[in-house]
Every structure is written in C-alpha cells, then in structure tokens.
Design a protein around this motif. Structure first.
Motif, PDB file in Angstrom:
ATOM      1  N   ILE A 157       2.650  -8.418   8.005  1.00 31.00           N
ATOM      2  CA  ILE A 157       3.081  -7.039   7.791  1.00 31.00           C
ATOM      3  C   ILE A 157       1.897  -6.115   8.251  1.00 31.00           C
ATOM      4  CG2 ILE A 157       4.736  -7.318   5.996  1.00 31.00           C
ATOM      5  CD1 ILE A 157       3.191  -6.119   4.257  1.00 31.00           C
ATOM      6  N   GLN A 158       2.094  -4.868   8.767  1.00 27.05           N
ATOM      7  CA  GLN A 158       1.073  -4.077   9.130  1.00 27.05           C
ATOM      8  C   GLN A 158       1.695  -2.706   9.018  1.00 27.05           C
ATOM      9  OE1 GLN A 158      -1.136  -4.978  12.539  1.00 27.05           O
ATOM     10  NE2 GLN A 158      -2.264  -3.042  12.705  1.00 27.05           N
ATOM     11  N   SER A 159       1.331  -1.843   8.142  1.00 28.87           N
ATOM     12  CA  SER A 159       1.716  -0.553   7.978  1.00 28.87           C
ATOM     13  C   SER A 159       1.008   0.370   8.486  1.00 28.87           C
ATOM     14  CB  SER A 159       1.710  -0.457   6.327  1.00 28.87           C
ATOM     15  OG  SER A 159       2.114   0.904   6.036  1.00 28.87           O
ATOM     16  N   THR A 160       1.618   1.599   8.870  1.00 28.79           N
ATOM     17  CA  THR A 160       0.746   2.648   9.444  1.00 28.79           C
ATOM     18  C   THR A 160       0.079   3.581   8.313  1.00 28.79           C
ATOM     19  OG1 THR A 160       2.764   4.146   9.401  1.00 28.79           O
ATOM     20  CG2 THR A 160       2.244   2.960  11.351  1.00 28.79           C
ATOM     21  N   LYS A 161       0.549   3.549   7.033  1.00 27.15           N
ATOM     22  CA  LYS A 161      -0.195   4.114   5.849  1.00 27.15           C
ATOM     23  C   LYS A 161      -0.476   3.374   4.786  1.00 27.15           C
ATOM     24  CE  LYS A 161       2.087   8.813   6.779  1.00 27.15           C
ATOM     25  NZ  LYS A 161       0.858   9.340   7.038  1.00 27.15           N
ATOM     26  N   ASP A 162      -1.429   3.547   3.887  1.00 22.86           N
ATOM     27  CA  ASP A 162      -1.760   2.830   2.529  1.00 22.86           C
ATOM     28  C   ASP A 162      -0.321   2.923   1.777  1.00 22.86           C
ATOM     29  OD1 ASP A 162      -4.349   2.673   3.142  1.00 22.86           O
ATOM     30  OD2 ASP A 162      -4.943   3.782   1.788  1.00 22.86           O
ATOM     31  N   CYS A 163       0.087   1.631   1.257  1.00 29.34           N
ATOM     32  CA  CYS A 163       1.340   1.630   0.627  1.00 29.34           C
ATOM     33  C   CYS A 163       1.659   0.250  -0.364  1.00 29.34           C
ATOM     34  CB  CYS A 163       2.617   1.488   1.917  1.00 29.34           C
ATOM     35  SG  CYS A 163       2.547   0.097   2.724  1.00 29.34           S
ATOM     36  N   PHE A 164       2.771   0.342  -0.922  1.00 32.81           N
ATOM     37  CA  PHE A 164       3.233  -0.459  -1.793  1.00 32.81           C
ATOM     38  C   PHE A 164       4.477  -1.498  -1.239  1.00 32.81           C
ATOM     39  CE2 PHE A 164       0.418   2.207  -3.949  1.00 32.81           C
ATOM     40  CZ  PHE A 164      -0.451   1.319  -4.831  1.00 32.81           C
ATOM     41  N   LEU A 165       4.410  -2.788  -1.655  1.00 32.00           N
ATOM     42  CA  LEU A 165       5.514  -3.369  -1.112  1.00 32.00           C
ATOM     43  C   LEU A 165       6.454  -4.424  -2.232  1.00 32.00           C
ATOM     44  CD1 LEU A 165       7.221  -4.792   1.424  1.00 32.00           C
ATOM     45  CD2 LEU A 165       5.371  -6.205   1.433  1.00 32.00           C
ATOM     46  N   PHE A 182      12.680  -5.585   2.978  1.00 28.49           N
ATOM     47  CA  PHE A 182      11.373  -5.034   2.847  1.00 28.49           C
ATOM     48  C   PHE A 182      11.395  -3.542   2.463  1.00 28.49           C
ATOM     49  CE2 PHE A 182      11.055  -8.583   5.452  1.00 28.49           C
ATOM     50  CZ  PHE A 182       9.954  -9.441   5.352  1.00 28.49           C
ATOM     51  N   VAL A 183      10.822  -3.184   1.074  1.00 28.09           N
ATOM     52  CA  VAL A 183      10.834  -1.957   0.819  1.00 28.09           C
ATOM     53  C   VAL A 183       9.383  -1.426   0.600  1.00 28.09           C
ATOM     54  CG1 VAL A 183      11.782  -0.095  -0.933  1.00 28.09           C
ATOM     55  CG2 VAL A 183      13.043  -2.187  -0.542  1.00 28.09           C
ATOM     56  N   PHE A 184       8.933  -0.472   1.585  1.00 33.36           N
ATOM     57  CA  PHE A 184       7.406  -0.097   1.410  1.00 33.36           C
ATOM     58  C   PHE A 184       7.675   1.463   0.873  1.00 33.36           C
ATOM     59  CE2 PHE A 184       7.909  -2.691   5.055  1.00 33.36           C
ATOM     60  CZ  PHE A 184       6.840  -3.536   4.930  1.00 33.36           C
ATOM     61  N   THR A 185       6.747   1.683  -0.220  1.00 35.32           N
ATOM     62  CA  THR A 185       6.540   3.085  -0.662  1.00 35.32           C
ATOM     63  C   THR A 185       5.093   3.536  -0.865  1.00 35.32           C
ATOM     64  OG1 THR A 185       6.327   1.943  -3.046  1.00 35.32           O
ATOM     65  CG2 THR A 185       8.526   2.464  -2.409  1.00 35.32           C
ATOM     66  N   LYS A 186       5.005   4.818  -0.642  1.00 34.89           N
ATOM     67  CA  LYS A 186       3.542   5.227  -0.701  1.00 34.89           C
ATOM     68  C   LYS A 186       3.070   5.427  -1.814  1.00 34.89           C
ATOM     69  CE  LYS A 186       4.941   8.641   3.164  1.00 34.89           C
ATOM     70  NZ  LYS A 186       4.920  10.080   3.451  1.00 34.89           N
ATOM     71  N   LYS A 187       3.743   5.356  -3.106  1.00 36.15           N
ATOM     72  CA  LYS A 187       3.218   5.140  -4.319  1.00 36.15           C
ATOM     73  C   LYS A 187       3.577   4.109  -5.053  1.00 36.15           C
ATOM     74  CE  LYS A 187       3.697  10.464  -4.923  1.00 36.15           C
ATOM     75  NZ  LYS A 187       4.531  11.245  -5.729  1.00 36.15           N
ATOM     76  N   PRO A 188       2.742   3.598  -6.223  1.00 34.75           N
ATOM     77  CA  PRO A 188       3.121   2.371  -6.706  1.00 34.75           C
ATOM     78  C   PRO A 188       4.225   2.307  -7.943  1.00 34.75           C
ATOM     79  CG  PRO A 188       1.137   3.550  -7.755  1.00 34.75           C
ATOM     80  CD  PRO A 188       1.740   4.162  -6.761  1.00 34.75           C
ATOM     81  N   ILE A 189       5.288   2.360  -7.169  1.00 38.66           N
ATOM     82  CA  ILE A 189       6.526   2.343  -8.179  1.00 38.66           C
ATOM     83  C   ILE A 189       7.192   1.066  -8.271  1.00 38.66           C
ATOM     84  CG2 ILE A 189       8.900   3.548  -8.504  1.00 38.66           C
ATOM     85  CD1 ILE A 189       7.893   5.836  -6.489  1.00 38.66           C
ATOM     86  N   LYS A 190       7.003   0.661  -9.317  1.00 40.13           N
ATOM     87  CA  LYS A 190       7.467  -0.917  -9.454  1.00 40.13           C
ATOM     88  C   LYS A 190       8.889  -1.042  -9.667  1.00 40.13           C
ATOM     89  CE  LYS A 190       4.787  -4.207 -11.054  1.00 40.13           C
ATOM     90  NZ  LYS A 190       4.080  -5.009 -11.900  1.00 40.13           N
ATOM     91  N   TYR A 191       9.531  -2.034  -9.164  1.00 48.24           N
ATOM     92  CA  TYR A 191      10.820  -2.332  -9.545  1.00 48.24           C
ATOM     93  C   TYR A 191      10.976  -3.399 -10.628  1.00 48.24           C
ATOM     94  CZ  TYR A 191      15.435  -4.269  -8.790  1.00 48.24           C
ATOM     95  OH  TYR A 191      16.755  -4.733  -8.975  1.00 48.24           O
TER      96      TYR A 191
END
Length: 237
Positions: A122-130, A185-194
């Motif tokens: 994977i490669q994201s355009t922004k810093d993120c969490f997955l 795949f769920v990318f989030t800008k903040k570290p919101i854990k499932y």
C-alpha cells in the motif's frame, strides 16, 4: 411467501433505518441507502464500498435498538408480513470526503487457492493508520492489526508491504465450493482503533472475529473527511 423469515426481518430492519434517516433530515441520500440495504439483504456488500455512494452519504445510522417486531397477515395478499420498530442514533456529517486523501493497493489477485497466503503493498498520500477486514459469507475477521502486527502510523508516500512481520495471511474457504471474500481497507487520519471484536485463541495465534454490522457502525462514526475506504473482491477456490 417469497423470502425466508430472517431475510424478511432484515429487510424490514433496513427499511426502518431508512425511515430513521428520513426523520433525521437526510432524505436526499435515501436512494443510495436503499441501494445499500438491498445489497445487505443479499449479503453483497459491494454497494457499501462504492465510492459513488460513499461520496453521497451525509448521514448514517450509527447504532440502533430494536424496540418491537410484529408479524401480521396482509389483508389483500394474505401473505405474512413483518414490521420492525427501532430506536436509532443517526449521525449527520458536515464534511465530505477529502479528495487529497487517497491510497493505492497493489498485489491482490482476483483468485486464490485454498490455503494460499495473501500479500500486498500500500501507499498513501497522507500519514495515516490502517485497519484491514475480511468479510466472507461464513465469517468476518480483523486481518490487521492483529496479535503479532502492532497498530502504527503509515508514512505518506512510502510503499509498505504486508504482512509486516513474522506472520502470514492464509486464505481458507469453509466448504468445497469456491467462496467469495471481500478484503476491506479502512484508512484513517487519526489513530482510532477498532475494538469491537472477540478473540479466539489458536495454538500459534489469536484470531479477532467481528461482524460486518459492527464494522459499518464504526466506519459511520468516522466523518468522511477523516477516512478512506477501499476494498477488493477475491475468490478462494
């Protein structure tokens, strides 16, 4: 007389969700929701992850409680009917998707053999969490993060190959026939854990089991500008 009781109850529940959205004032998106809920009844979640529908949604049923379920016979058709009443919590979005927040996923095939391992980059355009989920007809699980691979930030514009550590993502089917699985795949800008999953202990690893409904509720809790969703449909033969 056309569908099973459980399918009819699920369709009635989804109609109740649409009515909750209508009362909350998101009527302009109801056609998209009706398409989505018809897909849920048929256990085909492709519509949910459609970018067109995701772009249109400005509200969602985040959670609900079934208050009453009533079965009755229609006077004209003489067929049994089901009516479901719910108490729903609807979230309204003031933002739309961020067009600069995107991700590229490479290496996923359309068809895998039973027991074959899943690998991709994977490669994201922004810093993120997955978070990565596997939704099959017989089960739904959290593929990443897991008991071995920790939850951490993915740097922008850096190609990352999964699995990350000494772990494999084996793909199995539950029966003899080929089975369709959706890798979400769920990318989030903040570290919101499932966190809404149950742990099943195996000799060598822990398996995190969840439900598609819990996944959708979690995704709905994230505003569209803070998330990016992608999915791949694969067949295990």
């Amino acid at each position: 007389g056309k569908i099973s009781y459980e399918d009819a109850k699920r369709e009635a529940l989804n109609m109740a969700k649409v009515e909750a959205l209508r009362k909350a004032g998101v009527s302009e998106q109801l056609q998209s929701y009706e398409m989505l809920f018809r897909s849920e009844v048929n256990n085909d979640f492709s519509e949910f992850f459609s970018s067109d529908i995701q772009a249109e949604l400005r509200g969602a049923v985040q959670s609900y409680e079934i208050i009453d379920t009533r079965t009755f016979t229609d006077e004209l058709s003489k067929l049994p009917n089901i009516e479901v009443t719910i108490n729903a919590k609807v979230v309204l979005y003031s933002t739309g998707p961020d067009p600069t927040f995107n991700a590229r996923i490479e290496g996923i095939k359309a068809v895998y053999n039973d027991g074959e391992n899943l690998t991709f980059s994977i490669q994201s355009t922004k810093d993120c969490f997955l978070h990565i989920f596997g939704i099959a007809d017989s089960y739904t699980s959290v593929l990443y993060p897991n008991s071995i691979e920790s939850f951490k930030m993915i740097e922008a514009n850096k190609k990352v190959t999964f699995p990350l550590g000494q772990v494999e993502y084996p793909l199995f089917k539950s029966g003899k026939e080929p089975e369709v699985t959706r890798i979400v795949f769920v990318f989030t800008k903040k570290p919101i854990k499932y966190l809404n999953y149950e742990t099943i202990n195996h000799p060598d690893f822990e398996e995190w089991i969840t439900t598609s409904e819990n996944i959708f509720a979690w995704i709905y809790s994230l505003t569209p500008d803070q998330r990016k969703i992608d999915y791949h449909i694969i067949t295990i033969r």
